[in-house]
Design an enzyme around this catalytic site. Structure first.
Site, PDB file in Angstrom:
ATOM      1  CG  HIS A  59       0.288   1.667  13.992  1.00  0.00           C
ATOM      2  ND1 HIS A  59      -0.117   0.352  14.133  1.00  0.00           N
ATOM      3  CD2 HIS A  59       0.142   1.939  12.674  1.00  0.00           C
ATOM      4  CE1 HIS A  59      -0.470  -0.139  12.974  1.00  0.00           C
ATOM      5  NE2 HIS A  59      -0.349   0.806  12.051  1.00  0.00           N
TER       6      HIS A  59
ATOM      7  CG  ASP B 269      -0.992  -2.678  10.544  1.00  0.00           C
ATOM      8  OD1 ASP B 269      -1.825  -1.752  10.462  1.00  0.00           O
ATOM      9  OD2 ASP B 269       0.235  -2.507  10.395  1.00  0.00           O
TER      10      ASP B 269
ATOM     11  CG  HIS C 146      -4.846   1.121  12.519  1.00  0.00           C
ATOM     12  ND1 HIS C 146      -4.327   2.385  12.313  1.00  0.00           N
ATOM     13  CD2 HIS C 146      -4.148   0.294  11.710  1.00  0.00           C
ATOM     14  CE1 HIS C 146      -3.371   2.314  11.396  1.00  0.00           C
ATOM     15  NE2 HIS C 146      -3.229   1.052  11.024  1.00  0.00           N
TER      16      HIS C 146
ATOM     17  CE  LYS D 258      -3.686   2.050   2.772  1.00  0.00           C
ATOM     18  NZ  LYS D 258      -4.407   1.971   4.041  1.00  0.00           N
TER      19      LYS D 258
END
Length: 179
Positions: A121, A67, A65, A46
């Site tokens: 993070h 991952d 959030h 990404k």
């Protein structure tokens, strides 16, 4: 072509990380690779682009959030913006030239039965400079099942997570359905 070349190098990095993490859990060096089915892992690149923002204190680039991946390998640029949380406080992740930032993701936390914690993070934006990052998410295949490693659970340390297909985990997380 550049991405394919980069992916070849990343596979070597992932191999070394999984070996070290296996040993850190008291397992044989290839056990995480085998249980995670390294040959069938997906590498999802990404590219994040955060343009300058006149009011950076009012927005986040990406809200807090963890991952969903096993691991995230991130190439940042030199503009500060990545922050990690520890004990309720946010810390800037310092840019180190020619270094990769590695995040433990949800699937590794599950696989390790909570011994490795997913990195909570977020990203911020800069008032004057463009920030970019290139994360690669190392994920199980959609039909792959992820659960605590059998050697890391016992009567004294029961499973803390359910074993489920990655696609079901992702669906629940993206739709904010309790796991």
């Amino acid at each position: 072509e550049v991405n394919e070349e980069y992916c070849k190098y990343l596979r070597g990095v992932v191999d070394k990380l999984l070996k070290s993490m296996s040993i850190g859990l008291g397992l044989e060096e290839d056990e995480l690779k085998e249980v995670a089915n390294e040959e069938e892992m997906h590498y999802l690149l990404k590219i994040n682009y955060y343009p300058p923002c006149p009011c950076p204190d009012l927005v986040l680039g990406v809200p807090p959030h963890t991952d969903m991946s096993y691991l995230t390998i991130l190439v940042p640029n030199d503009v500060q913006g990545l922050q990690a949380s520890r004990n309720g406080r946010w810390y800037d992740v310092k840019y180190v030239p020619n270094a990769l930032v590695i995040h433990v993701g949800d699937q590794m936390e599950i696989l390790s039965n909570g011994k490795y914690k997913a990195v909570f993070h977020r990203t911020t934006v800069n008032k004057e400079k463009t920030r970019m990052s290139w994360p690669v998410f190392i994920e199980p295949k959609a039909e792959g099942e992820v659960g605590p490693h059998p050697k890391l659970v016992n009567q004294d340390n029961p499973p803390k997570y359910k074993t489920k297909k990655y696609k079901d985990y992702a669906y629940c997380k993206l739709n904010k359905i309790p796991q």
